[in-house]
Design an enzyme around this catalytic site. Structure first.
Site, mmCIF file in Angstrom:
data_model
loop_
_atom_site.group_PDB
_atom_site.id
_atom_site.type_symbol
_atom_site.label_atom_id
_atom_site.label_comp_id
_atom_site.label_asym_id
_atom_site.label_seq_id
_atom_site.Cartn_x
_atom_site.Cartn_y
_atom_site.Cartn_z
ATOM 1 N N ASP A 1 1.081 -1.048 -0.245
ATOM 2 C CA ASP A 1 -0.260 -0.015 0.123
ATOM 3 C C ASP A 1 1.410 1.350 0.099
ATOM 4 O O ASP A 1 0.124 2.341 0.485
ATOM 5 C CB ASP A 1 -1.339 0.371 1.252
ATOM 6 C CG ASP A 1 -1.946 -1.420 1.687
ATOM 7 O OD1 ASP A 1 -2.556 -1.816 0.275
ATOM 8 O OD2 ASP A 1 -2.129 -1.943 2.492
ATOM 9 N N LYS B 1 2.554 1.946 -5.403
ATOM 10 C CA LYS B 1 3.447 1.279 -6.169
ATOM 11 C C LYS B 1 2.533 1.821 -7.950
ATOM 12 O O LYS B 1 2.895 1.915 -8.410
ATOM 13 C CB LYS B 1 3.240 0.170 -6.415
ATOM 14 C CG LYS B 1 4.835 -0.496 -4.982
ATOM 15 C CD LYS B 1 4.854 -2.004 -4.783
ATOM 16 C CE LYS B 1 3.420 -2.236 -3.976
ATOM 17 N NZ LYS B 1 2.352 -2.170 -3.235
ATOM 18 N N GLY C 1 -3.945 -4.809 -4.957
ATOM 19 C CA GLY C 1 -4.355 -3.103 -5.334
ATOM 20 C C GLY C 1 -3.494 -2.511 -6.180
ATOM 21 O O GLY C 1 -2.964 -1.851 -4.887
ATOM 22 N N HIS C 2 -4.200 -1.743 -6.806
ATOM 23 C CA HIS C 2 -3.076 -0.751 -7.177
ATOM 24 C C HIS C 2 -3.957 0.266 -7.642
ATOM 25 O O HIS C 2 -5.209 -0.038 -8.928
ATOM 26 C CB HIS C 2 -2.002 -0.226 -8.576
ATOM 27 C CG HIS C 2 -0.744 -1.920 -8.189
ATOM 28 N ND1 HIS C 2 -0.307 -2.354 -8.979
ATOM 29 C CD2 HIS C 2 -0.191 -1.937 -6.928
ATOM 30 C CE1 HIS C 2 0.821 -2.778 -8.046
ATOM 31 N NE2 HIS C 2 0.625 -2.526 -6.629
ATOM 32 N N GLN D 1 2.363 -6.114 -3.224
ATOM 33 C CA GLN D 1 2.464 -6.325 -1.722
ATOM 34 C C GLN D 1 3.857 -5.492 -1.470
ATOM 35 O O GLN D 1 4.579 -4.262 -2.322
ATOM 36 C CB GLN D 1 2.801 -7.662 -1.127
ATOM 37 C CG GLN D 1 1.446 -8.108 -1.332
ATOM 38 C CD GLN D 1 1.109 -9.524 -2.072
ATOM 39 O OE1 GLN D 1 2.376 -9.007 -2.645
ATOM 40 N NE2 GLN D 1 0.024 -9.572 -2.217
#
Length: 431
Positions: free
Chosen positions: A13, A16, A40-41, A225
């Site tokens: 988080d 990225k 998730g991005h 991650q």
């Protein structure tokens, strides 16, 4: 000219997605090398918000090849839904823009079922905090040599044999957990139905990337991650099921380690963590609440509230070492606007002894208490800053102090979710 690996240097988080998107303009290929759709991005491009889980961040930029490497575990049904969702936002994904490694293991519905059943059966204090999406069990099947892989979808006899091998392992497990046996024929039918959609994108990724590399094309390796969730170097057992650190980039797509020229560690200007596990610098007070509210700290994938704390330089110094980080991208600096005083964790006290790293043993981690250094904050806004000249003096001092404590320079500083609100100090592709 360089090939760049982007890794999260905390517990994930870190932002990225934005940085990969920003760097993708300088790359020809964006290759995802590990993880699953548990990560998730969130990208913000010209005011449009894209939420990606399985797809590499490069898909939202035209003219780039996006790659899902063999180090990833892939849920094909989720992938197709994500392609449909992104398509509805105007992003066209074709076999010319997306390539999936033929040796990528698949996440099957039985993996998610097993994941959730195990977590529910765990007693308090032993729960890992998994997203329940089957990533862990899928990696277990990979190393157990019982995965169904993308290439297996092309041959009916091979596919059935792979499913049968997997079920020899899963059915006894399910029985022990009180789950009914797998509907073998139903699972095979589901795989046959999805097969042509997945195979459209399948390719020998290792061959394609090595050929393109010889032609001088730039590769941006994207991880999911963060390094503190690495299966070997993270806060075990509260970790993900794959190697997250930069060394995995080569293995996860099929290129040699000499293909990595620059490692960019993404680092949030404070610290957050989702789920269970140790967190020495965690704040359970008004400052922690303020960081969470200002930083909108909710998981892209799960929506779970993130735990917040001060910047932990000891942890980041550690992850910079294990990933061989060349430079960091410091994100969310603007969240710290308005704090009169900031704190940085420089090490820990463990049973009366000062140490400068987080120990491996879980009981030692639990007994570590943070040692803080205070630094003046700033009242001015840094949101949207795009140059050093736009930053308050104390914000610059904060960045410089972090560089000293982690023994690694800042290459980028991000001051909002917007792609262009980025201060470039060193271009990783030109370093």
């Amino acid at each position: 000219m360089a090939n760049v690996v982007v890794v999260g240097a905390q517990w994930g988080d870190e932002g990225k997605g934005k940085i990969v998107d920003w760097l993708s303009e300088r790359a020809d290929i964006v290759a995802r090398f590990q993880g699953g759709h548990n990560a998730g991005h969130t990208l913000v491009v010209d005011g449009e918000v894209y939420k990606l889980h399985a797809l590499p961040s490069g898909v939202v930029r035209g003219g780039k090849l996006s790659v899902i490497g063999n180090g990833v575990v892939l849920d094909p049904w989720h992938l197709m839904k994500e392609i449909e969702t992104i398509g509805a936002q105007g992003v066209s994904i074709t076999p010319e823009t997306l390539m999936i490694a033929e040796n990528t293991p698949l996440i099957l519905p039985i993996h998610g079922e097993l994941d959730r059943a195990r977590e529910e059966a765990s007693s308090k204090g032993t729960k890992i905090g998994t997203t329940g999406r089957g990533i862990g069990p899928a990696y277990e099947d990979k190393v157990g040599r019982r995965s169904v892989r993308v290439a297996d979808l092309a041959d009916e006899a091979t596919l059935e044999a792979r499913v049968d091998r997997a079920l020899q392992h899963h059915d006894p497990l399910r029985k022990g957990l009180g789950i009914e046996a797998v509907d073998r024929d139903g699972l095979i039918a589901m795989l046959k139905e999805i097969a042509p959609k997945v195979l459209e994108y399948a390719a020998p990724v290792w061959k394609e990337l090595n050929e393109r590399k010889k032609k001088g094309q730039r590769i941006l390796f994207e991880g999911a991650q963060g390094a503190l969730l690495d299966i070997d170097f993270g806060t075990y057992p509260f970790v993900t099921s794959s190697n997250v650190i930069a060394g995995q980039a080569a293995t996860g797509v099929g290129v040699g380690p000499g293909s990595i020229d620059y490692v960019l560690g993404i680092v949030k200007a404070y610290t957050t963590r989702v789920g269970e596990g140790p967190f020495p610098a965690e704040l359970e007070d008004a400052d922690g609440q303020r960081l969470g509210e200002r930083g909108h700290e909710f998981g892209t994938t799960t929506g779970r509230k993130r735990r917040c704390g001060w910047f932990d330089a000891a942890l980041v110094r550690q992850t910079c070492a294990t990933s061989g980080v060349t430079g960091i991208s410091l994100t969310k600096l603007d969240v710290l606007d308005g704090f009169e005083t900031l704190k940085i964790c420089t090490g820990y006290m463990l049973d009366g002894e000062r140490i400068d790293y987080l120990p491996t043993a879980a009981d030692h981690q639990a007994r570590c208490t943070p040692i803080y250094e205070e630094i003046p904050g700033w009242s001015e806004s840094t949101e949207g800053a795009r140059s050093w000249a736009d930053l308050p003096a104390n914000a610059i001092k904060y960045v410089r102090r972090i560089e000293e404590l982690i023994d690694c320079p800042a290459a980028l500083v991000s001051t909002s979710p917007e792609r262009e609100d980025t201060i470039l100090i060193t271009d990783p592709f030109e370093d």
